[in-house]
Scaffold this motif. Sequence first.
Motif, short mmCIF file in Angstrom:
data_model
loop_
_atom_site.label_atom_id
_atom_site.label_comp_id
_atom_site.label_asym_id
_atom_site.label_seq_id
_atom_site.Cartn_x
_atom_site.Cartn_y
_atom_site.Cartn_z
N ILE A 323 0.84 -1.21 0.00
CA ILE A 323 0.00 0.00 0.00
C ILE A 323 0.87 1.25 0.00
O ILE A 323 0.62 2.21 -0.75
N LEU A 324 1.91 1.25 0.83
CA LEU A 324 2.82 2.40 0.87
C LEU A 324 3.51 2.58 -0.48
O LEU A 324 3.60 3.71 -1.00
N GLY A 325 3.99 1.49 -1.06
CA GLY A 325 4.69 1.58 -2.34
C GLY A 325 3.81 2.11 -3.45
O GLY A 325 4.21 3.00 -4.21
N MET A 326 2.59 1.60 -3.56
CA MET A 326 1.70 2.07 -4.63
C MET A 326 1.25 3.50 -4.38
O MET A 326 1.05 4.26 -5.34
N SER A 327 1.10 3.90 -3.13
CA SER A 327 0.75 5.29 -2.82
C SER A 327 1.89 6.23 -3.20
O SER A 327 1.66 7.32 -3.73
N LEU A 328 3.13 5.81 -2.92
CA LEU A 328 4.29 6.60 -3.33
C LEU A 328 4.38 6.70 -4.85
O LEU A 328 4.80 7.73 -5.40
N LEU A 329 3.99 5.62 -5.55
CA LEU A 329 3.99 5.65 -7.01
C LEU A 329 3.06 6.75 -7.52
O LEU A 329 3.44 7.57 -8.36
N ALA A 330 1.83 6.78 -7.00
CA ALA A 330 0.87 7.80 -7.44
C ALA A 330 1.37 9.21 -7.09
O ALA A 330 1.25 10.14 -7.90
N THR A 331 1.97 9.37 -5.90
CA THR A 331 2.50 10.68 -5.49
C THR A 331 3.63 11.14 -6.39
O THR A 331 3.70 12.31 -6.79
N SER A 332 4.54 10.22 -6.71
CA SER A 332 5.68 10.58 -7.56
C SER A 332 5.22 11.02 -8.94
O SER A 332 5.74 11.99 -9.51
N LEU A 333 4.25 10.31 -9.51
CA LEU A 333 3.76 10.67 -10.84
C LEU A 333 3.02 11.99 -10.82
O LEU A 333 3.09 12.77 -11.78
N LEU A 334 2.32 12.26 -9.72
CA LEU A 334 1.65 13.55 -9.57
C LEU A 334 2.68 14.68 -9.56
O LEU A 334 2.51 15.71 -10.24
N LEU A 335 3.76 14.50 -8.80
CA LEU A 335 4.79 15.53 -8.72
C LEU A 335 5.47 15.76 -10.07
O LEU A 335 5.63 16.91 -10.52
N ILE A 336 5.85 14.68 -10.74
CA ILE A 336 6.50 14.82 -12.05
C ILE A 336 5.53 15.46 -13.05
O ILE A 336 5.92 16.34 -13.85
N GLY A 337 4.27 15.05 -13.00
CA GLY A 337 3.28 15.64 -13.89
C GLY A 337 3.10 17.13 -13.66
O GLY A 337 2.96 17.91 -14.61
N LEU A 338 3.11 17.57 -12.39
CA LEU A 338 2.99 19.00 -12.09
C LEU A 338 4.19 19.78 -12.62
O LEU A 338 4.04 20.90 -13.13
N VAL A 339 5.38 19.22 -12.49
CA VAL A 339 6.58 19.89 -13.02
C VAL A 339 6.44 20.09 -14.53
O VAL A 339 6.74 21.18 -15.06
N TRP A 347 14.72 20.09 -12.72
CA TRP A 347 15.44 19.32 -11.70
C TRP A 347 14.52 18.88 -10.56
O TRP A 347 14.87 17.99 -9.79
N TRP A 348 13.34 19.50 -10.44
CA TRP A 348 12.36 19.01 -9.47
C TRP A 348 11.87 17.61 -9.82
O TRP A 348 11.37 16.88 -8.95
N ILE A 349 12.04 17.22 -11.09
CA ILE A 349 11.68 15.86 -11.47
C ILE A 349 12.51 14.85 -10.69
O ILE A 349 12.06 13.72 -10.42
N SER A 350 13.73 15.23 -10.30
CA SER A 350 14.59 14.33 -9.52
C SER A 350 13.93 13.94 -8.20
O SER A 350 14.10 12.81 -7.72
N VAL A 351 13.19 14.88 -7.60
CA VAL A 351 12.48 14.56 -6.35
C VAL A 351 11.41 13.51 -6.62
O VAL A 351 11.27 12.53 -5.88
N GLY A 352 10.65 13.71 -7.70
CA GLY A 352 9.65 12.72 -8.07
C GLY A 352 10.29 11.38 -8.42
O GLY A 352 9.75 10.31 -8.10
N ALA A 353 11.48 11.43 -9.07
CA ALA A 353 12.17 10.19 -9.41
C ALA A 353 12.62 9.45 -8.15
O ALA A 353 12.56 8.22 -8.09
N ALA A 354 13.06 10.20 -7.13
CA ALA A 354 13.44 9.55 -5.87
C ALA A 354 12.24 8.86 -5.22
O ALA A 354 12.35 7.74 -4.72
N LEU A 355 11.09 9.54 -5.24
CA LEU A 355 9.87 8.91 -4.72
C LEU A 355 9.48 7.69 -5.55
O LEU A 355 8.99 6.68 -5.00
N LEU A 356 9.70 7.76 -6.85
CA LEU A 356 9.41 6.63 -7.71
C LEU A 356 10.30 5.44 -7.37
O LEU A 356 9.87 4.29 -7.37
#
Length: 447
Positions: A323-339, A347-356
């Motif tokens: 559950i944590l892993g899949m929730s982090l997946l959705a969060t990371s894609l949301l962040l990358i999508g917003l960038v 370079w903010w994509i790197s934060v989303g990549a770390a979450l991914l």
Amino acid sequence: MTSSRWGGLAALLAGFFVLLLDTTIVAVASPSIQADLGGDVSALFWVTAGYLLAFSVPLLVAGRLGDLFDPKCVYLFGMGGFAVASALCGLAPSIGWLIAFRILQGLAAAAMSPQPLTLIRRLFADDERGRAFGIWGSVAAAATLLGPVLGGLLTASLDWRWIFWVNVPLCAAAVVMGVRLIPGSRGGTARFDLLGAALSTAGLSLLVWALLSWSPLSLPAATLAVVLLVGFWFQERRQGADALAPLRLYRSSGYLSASLAMASLGATVLAMALPTMLYIQEMRGFGPIEAALVLAPDAVVAILLSPPAGRWVDRVGGRRPAILGMSLLATSLLLIGLVVVLNLNPWWISVGAALLGAANAMAWSPLSAIAMASVDPEAAGGASGLFNTVRQVGAVGGVAVTGAILAGLESRPGLGFGVVFGFVGVVAVGGVVAAFRLPGVVRVEVG
């Protein structure tokens, strides 16, 4: 005995790393391949698509062959074939021959891919299996995302042909280790379902081709694929213990939910990689190596977190980590999508990549562990093949849909990237829902 178990895992991971690496390593070398061998964009596309097609389609058959003839033997045979096909790819005199040799690579990869799940179950007891799956997950995640980085380095420093030749010594070392350290078995006695194999191979071939080609023939091909796969479903219901794909396992909530969540993970991780790389390079002016470094935190975090995530699975079970892993997946894609949509500093994509990367680390191990723990040992190979098929077809579907969106909105790239990340976000949320449906206690599905 402990050292033999971990040595056997190392042998499995060496081959598994190489076959997943080759899913993405070609992309960054594509301009060099085209300059050397010629061919149009369509031919260049099929250098990767041919591999994905040949990799995806035979997974059900390969998993069943592992049940019948010993997964160790099938795995080592596939790895030897992969080394030969890789050498031939490096020697290809034309784009047509390269596509043909990539198809051979994909077939060898399909023989290898289902076997590690079965063999890890054989090598490790319940209290160590989560850690082993964690390491396996870190290698899987890292290989997929290190492909563009290694491809860029080898192409820039040596030649594009070395992205294939580098596989040969790795596979040779893995074969030697595997012969010595992976335990064998006598295989099973069940009958091989030839009609089921024919129906599944034809149906999946047409389905994957339709997803990849997006030609005028895609709709009739997909329709015929559905007809063949429905026929396959009826055939499997009559086979009982001899079924090529143990579809009865979908009666287990653990196996079904883990399969759906893994399909979501496979689809989103591969689907977001290409549009992200295109955005960073074409819209923001980054070079290939610099663009690859933006996504590098994904692989680094996945490598670091997957082993402790596996130990966590051993302690608390798979549901909470998944559950944590899949929730982090959705969060990371949301962040990358917003960038991408808001045109923020890339370079903010790197934060989303770390979450991914954290998402990959937390999700691969528990989903694989829950799926295989839901399986009767006699059906492990077929269940592994089915699990891998769902993941791989999900990945192909994700790549195909995002490619179609970008092509359809080529004149409005900003809108295209926004629609792509909206699509992968919806798929990721579906994976979160599937993870919440995972059972707290896994019950083995028998019979």
